[in-house]
Scaffold this motif. Sequence first.
Motif, PDB file in Angstrom:
ATOM      1  N   ARG A   1     -52.984 -18.653 -61.307  1.00  0.00           N
ATOM      2  CA  ARG A   1     -52.939 -18.939 -59.868  1.00  0.00           C
ATOM      3  C   ARG A   1     -53.250 -17.684 -59.062  1.00  0.00           C
ATOM      4  N   ALA A   2     -52.706 -16.552 -59.470  1.00  0.00           N
ATOM      5  CA  ALA A   2     -52.964 -15.300 -58.764  1.00  0.00           C
ATOM      6  C   ALA A   2     -54.449 -14.953 -58.809  1.00  0.00           C
ATOM      7  N   VAL A   3     -55.057 -15.079 -59.973  1.00  0.00           N
ATOM      8  CA  VAL A   3     -56.478 -14.767 -60.115  1.00  0.00           C
ATOM      9  C   VAL A   3     -57.307 -15.715 -59.253  1.00  0.00           C
TER      10      VAL A   3
ATOM     11  N   ALA B   1     -58.010  -6.984 -61.654  1.00  0.00           N
ATOM     12  CA  ALA B   1     -57.493  -6.446 -62.913  1.00  0.00           C
ATOM     13  C   ALA B   1     -56.462  -5.358 -62.656  1.00  0.00           C
ATOM     14  N   VAL B   2     -56.739  -4.489 -61.695  1.00  0.00           N
ATOM     15  CA  VAL B   2     -55.785  -3.429 -61.336  1.00  0.00           C
ATOM     16  C   VAL B   2     -54.518  -4.043 -60.752  1.00  0.00           C
ATOM     17  N   THR B   3     -54.692  -5.034 -59.890  1.00  0.00           N
ATOM     18  CA  THR B   3     -53.553  -5.691 -59.250  1.00  0.00           C
ATOM     19  C   THR B   3     -52.604  -6.296 -60.279  1.00  0.00           C
ATOM     20  N   LEU B   4     -53.183  -6.923 -61.305  1.00  0.00           N
ATOM     21  CA  LEU B   4     -52.374  -7.641 -62.296  1.00  0.00           C
ATOM     22  C   LEU B   4     -52.089  -6.815 -63.542  1.00  0.00           C
ATOM     23  N   ASP B   5     -52.596  -5.585 -63.569  1.00  0.00           N
ATOM     24  CA  ASP B   5     -52.416  -4.717 -64.741  1.00  0.00           C
ATOM     25  C   ASP B   5     -52.937  -5.410 -65.996  1.00  0.00           C
ATOM     26  N   ARG B   6     -54.151  -5.956 -65.875  1.00  0.00           N
ATOM     27  CA  ARG B   6     -54.828  -6.601 -66.994  1.00  0.00           C
ATOM     28  C   ARG B   6     -56.237  -6.025 -67.110  1.00  0.00           C
TER      29      ARG B   6
ATOM     30  N   ARG C   1     -51.436  -5.751 -53.833  1.00  0.00           N
ATOM     31  CA  ARG C   1     -50.981  -5.642 -55.233  1.00  0.00           C
ATOM     32  C   ARG C   1     -49.479  -5.879 -55.323  1.00  0.00           C
ATOM     33  N   ILE C   2     -48.719  -5.264 -54.423  1.00  0.00           N
ATOM     34  CA  ILE C   2     -47.263  -5.458 -54.412  1.00  0.00           C
ATOM     35  C   ILE C   2     -46.923  -6.929 -54.157  1.00  0.00           C
ATOM     36  N   ALA C   3     -47.534  -7.511 -53.110  1.00  0.00           N
ATOM     37  CA  ALA C   3     -47.211  -8.882 -52.724  1.00  0.00           C
ATOM     38  C   ALA C   3     -47.583  -9.870 -53.839  1.00  0.00           C
ATOM     39  N   THR C   4     -48.714  -9.641 -54.478  1.00  0.00           N
ATOM     40  CA  THR C   4     -49.145 -10.547 -55.548  1.00  0.00           C
ATOM     41  C   THR C   4     -48.175 -10.500 -56.718  1.00  0.00           C
ATOM     42  N   ARG C   5     -47.774  -9.311 -57.110  1.00  0.00           N
ATOM     43  CA  ARG C   5     -46.841  -9.187 -58.242  1.00  0.00           C
ATOM     44  C   ARG C   5     -45.482  -9.791 -57.898  1.00  0.00           C
ATOM     45  N   LEU C   6     -45.031  -9.582 -56.671  1.00  0.00           N
ATOM     46  CA  LEU C   6     -43.763 -10.181 -56.255  1.00  0.00           C
ATOM     47  C   LEU C   6     -43.860 -11.709 -56.233  1.00  0.00           C
TER      48      LEU C   6
END
Length: 300
Positions: free
Chosen positions: A131-133, A148-153, A65-70
Amino acid sequence: MATDTLTDVFEEHRPVLMAVAYRMLGRAADAEDVVQEAWLRWSAREAGDGAAASEVREPRAYLVRIATRLAIDRLRRIRSRRESYAGPWLPEPISTDLAATIPDVAERAVLAESVSFAVLVVLESLSPLERAVFVLREAFGYPYGEIAVTLDRSEAAVRQLAGRARRHVEERRPRYDVDPEECRDLTERFLTAASGGDLDALLVLLAPDVRLVGDSGGKSRGPLRIMAGSDRIGRFLVAIARTPIPDAEFLFAEINGAPALLALSAGKPDTVVQLEIANGLIQCIYIVRNPDKLAAIASL
């Protein structure tokens, strides 16, 4: 959790963090920066006011989750840089040996395609969220709820993003299923014909509508526009053969999930060539000569 244990947990998950970040960014150096920043945030939790890293119940999910958001944030920042890039942009080549690390053939095929030049180029046209999804769902099989949790969606929003991204990629990526041995054989024949300046032998190998995509970044010799047509590209390759690479050495390696040709000059990476093949003919030639993009394979 002791510091050494904290480090061990992070190092256990470093490969998947690099894998996600590279597919998001297309450049190993950018992916490494993301992973380093993820480590800093992971280790800082232990000294912070919130829940410590040692209390995280699912470290892998938390770190992805951290790496994806960064990576999303970084991708947004570097988009303008790529828009002003000199000539076509290709991903940074990376050395892969999926057969040695992934025994399952079907899983290996999915991961190989997810790092291919063709797919990563198409992913450049997606929004950072799309791209992340796509990366999390298609390359790593994450469930929609976890994405969804990872991207806060919301999960519904993620499904919509996934559908849009999948349709976009399916419309634009080539669908070639080629045996690796056939690919290597044709790559060897291509090398022989190209290095020998043999136009007739090249034309036998090239599809009539073949394309050549060269990434020099304006820092080495190479075409600054995509080329098309077998005769034009064949003559271009023959002209290159007249000015050979100094102290050239050629190696075959698995790069970005497929057989490729690595040319060394005085022992240092100079050029990566990878071919898209279908029906026994070369459909596209990818050439990377930007020296900034060859550092990740310097150990080959």
